[in-house]
Write an enzyme that holds these catalytic residues in place. Structure first.
Site, PDB file in Angstrom:
ATOM      1  N   ASP A 300       0.788  -0.535  15.308  1.00  0.00           N
ATOM      2  CA  ASP A 300       1.308   0.825  15.263  1.00  0.00           C
ATOM      3  C   ASP A 300       0.548   1.793  16.152  1.00  0.00           C
ATOM      4  OD1 ASP A 300       3.359   0.108  13.655  1.00  0.00           O
ATOM      5  OD2 ASP A 300       2.517   0.868  11.809  1.00  0.00           O
ATOM      6  N   TYR A 383       7.963   3.360   8.056  1.00  0.00           N
ATOM      7  CA  TYR A 383       6.762   3.602   7.247  1.00  0.00           C
ATOM      8  C   TYR A 383       6.081   4.901   7.629  1.00  0.00           C
ATOM      9  CZ  TYR A 383       6.239  -0.650   4.447  1.00  0.00           C
ATOM     10  OH  TYR A 383       6.390  -1.622   3.500  1.00  0.00           O
TER      11      TYR A 383
END
Length: 645
Positions: A300, A383
């Site tokens: 990420d 997320y």
């Protein structure tokens, strides 16, 4: 500019871009997937005189030509107004690698997929004819050269149907359709479709916003947090002071929040603890071998840029109480300044009892704990991740991550048993996966010359040394080289790690130290030799220790996107000495997630983290002089030494 570690400003980002434009290095198809500050060397920082500006401000700019796929790196001195270095990156050659994705590439990938007749036919076979609002996910493809695309700028896209604007697309996964997208050529180079009998698309409504969930409960009474005299901390530029703590706040597009020059005041001395602390990478590997998910292992930070995806925080939602916000600015896709208002939140929280004792016949002595909270949130796809640093009055530091958002799901026939993806709602499966964060702790315990030790509890067998069977002890082992310092947590032995000073001793003659206390979860579950294991080598161990190298900032390497593997596993092959030197700890932690129905449609926060605690760093409890606030709550003055009744 007042300090070498201050965050980049909008003016500096604009100036760096202008230098590149003047040099003829920016064209119509040039984009900036990454622009980061270059921090001055430690001696420059440590020798800096407040108010002086005798230091260079430079940035590292990664440039992508979207027409050709060519990738270059430029170092630009904003101070000198010049490009001081330039190199082309060999992204078409092993071990490959690509810069993080551009925001504009998310929409571009969707446009490419939706224009493909094979994808439209796959949707039609599933009864989806109006794809106006259909969501095509922009997903990093991992590294699978056998699937094609090695050395090209690729994405893999799955499909989630949105029936209308505002519909929750994650509730309607379209199983079995995988589009391999070449972003440079603008084509779907391969479309996978699982054939004539795909799993049905779930159509239940799972919208979770207030207009869909009904009236809010009224049973909770107001909880007010007030500080009528204001907060106890002060902020001057990037420097924060709170009680005995002093630190500087930094922020960049890839790592997000960075904390610099963390010191703890002991008497009249600000003693160094950590030179630089951040969470520069995290990987989310999936454990489902299905064609739609076996390749998923998102980085990420390195693939999507955590800091660039930071939220603008809101009072009463993300932060509660007397709040101070810090704005940040990063470069957008075109290298222009992109402000992120309220990127970082600071506030104080009550944290229960810090210490207490009652002697017979005497009033109890109780002091309450309080902590300074410095946090930010980033949203990457489905997320949301919160990164919270806590500073305590006893000299402890805690790092806590908060994983929330929406579980990444697939579709299956209702009632299907799947050992890799349990059903969490009718027809909706949640694949098992991990969230493995890696913290980088550039330690400076009473200076830059430190060593690393491991402590384990040891049971003593019943015998002459333990005649009553009750004895146990502990042992410390010096981790003298990098080859010895790739270690795993062990709850049975209470394993902890220490960073000790080379020169300073405490009142009992021991080296001053800070202790890393893990809160361990499973290590990387992917098998050795797998693509995920090669690329996320840092996740194979809970702890790594390395000799400081300013080029080693990201534990999976600078460009993990579509890279065969880089970072800690390669760096530590140098097997550098770790005794009385400048050491960096890398700590991996995080939850392994077996999704449950209670995680749907929005997942409650999953917490993980670790502690840094003084261990012989101080000669006594530093919080003996805290006031007793109980009398103040009754209208008294709360003077030092007053006791609770």
């Amino acid at each position: 500019m007042t300090h070498p570690l201050d965050m980049l400003t909008a003016e500096e980002i604009a100036a760096a871009r202008e230098v590149l434009v003047r040099g003829g290095l920016v064209g119509e198809t040039t984009r900036f997937p990454r622009l980061l500050p270059i921090e001055p060397d430690k001696q420059t920082v440590l020798g800096h005189t407040p108010g002086s500006d005798d230091f260079d401000r430079s940035v590292l700019a990664t440039l992508l030509d979207t027409a050709t796929g060519r990738v270059s790196e430029a170092v630009v001195s904003v101070t000198a107004g010049a490009v001081t270095s330039w190199r082309d990156l060999p992204t078409a050659e092993p071990p490959y690698g690509q810069p993080p994705y551009l925001f504009e590439e998310y929409d571009r990938a969707a446009e490419i997929v939706k224009a493909d007749p094979r994808w439209r036919a796959a949707m039609a076979r599933r009864g989806i004819t109006d794809t106006t609002h259909t969501f095509v996910t922009p997903l990093a493809p991992g590294f699978f050269p056998e699937a094609g695309g090695a050395g090209r700028r690729m994405m893999r896209s799955l499909t989630f149907h949105r029936r209308h604007a505002g519909d929750n697309p994650w509730a309607h996964p379209v199983e079995g359709v995988i589009a391999h997208v070449d972003l440079t050529s603008g084509t779907v180079v391969r479309l996978e479709d699982d054939g004539e009998a795909p799993a049905p698309v779930p159509w239940d409504d799972w919208d979770y916003t207030p207009e869909h969930t009904g009236p809010a409960r009224t049973s909770l009474k107001p909880l007010e947090i007030t500080q009528p005299e204001g907060p106890s901390f002060s902020v001057e530029g990037s420097r924060v002071r709170w009680e005995d703590w002093t630190l500087r706040i930094g922020f960049n597009a890839q790592e997000g929040l960075v904390l610099n020059r963390i010191t703890f005041r002991d008497g009249g001395e600000d003693r160094p603890v950590v030179y630089r602390a951040s969470v520069p990478e995290m990987v989310v590997p999936y454990g489902d071998p299905a064609p739609a998910r076996y390749w998923i292992s998102y980085f990420d930070a390195g693939e999507y840029s955590l800091g660039k995806n930071a939220n603008s925080l809101k009072l009463g939602c993300d932060c509660l109480g007397e709040i101070t916000y810090v704005d940040a600015v990063v470069a957008d896709d075109r290298g222009e300044p992109m402000p992120i208002p309220h990127a970082v939140c600071m506030h104080e929280e009550d944290y229960g009892i810090l210490w207490k004792h009652t002697e017979p016949g005497e009033p109890p002595q109780v002091r309450r704990s309080r902590r300074l909270v410095i946090s930010y949130f980033a949203t990457v796809g489905n997320y949301d991740y919160g990164f919270f640093w806590y500073f305590y009055l006893d000299g402890s530091i805690q790092m806590e991550t908060k994983a929330t958002g929406i579980v990444f799901v697939g579709a299956a026939e209702p009632g299907t048993e799947n050992p890799h993806a349990p059903e969490i709602a009718p027809g909706i499966i949640g694949p098992v996966h991990q969230h493995i964060f890696c913290a980088r702790l550039d330690m400076s315990v009473d200076g830059l010359q430190n060593s690393v030790e491991e402590e384990n509890l040891v049971a003593v067998p019943t015998g002459p040394q333990n005649p009553h069977g009750n004895a146990f002890t502990y042992e410390r082992t010096r981790l003298a080289r990098e080859s010895q310092a790739a270690r795993d947590a062990d709850s049975e032995t209470g394993r902890r790690w220490y960073v000790t000073s080379a020169h300073r001793r405490n009142a009992v003659g021991r080296p001053t130290a800070y202790q890393l206390t893990p809160m361990p979860g499973p290590r990387l579950m992917a098998q050795p030799g797998s693509s995920a294991a090669e690329r996320a080598g840092f996740a194979r161990h809970h702890l790594w220790a390395t000799a400081y190298d300013p080029a080693e900032r990201f534990p999976a390497g600078d460009y993990p996107n579509q890279h065969a593997g880089d970072g800690l596993g390669r760096w530590t092959q140098a097997d550098r000495e770790l005794t009385d030197t400048d050491v960096v700890l890398w700590h991996t932690f995080g939850p392994t997630h077996i999704p449950r129905p209670e995680d749907w449609p929005v997942m409650p926060v999953d917490y993980s983290g670790f502690w840094l605690k003084p261990h012989g760093f101080l000669d006594a409890n530093p919080a003996l002089d805290l006031p007793d606030w109980s009398s103040r709550s009754r209208g008294g003055g709360g003077a030092h030494g007053e006791c609770c009744e």
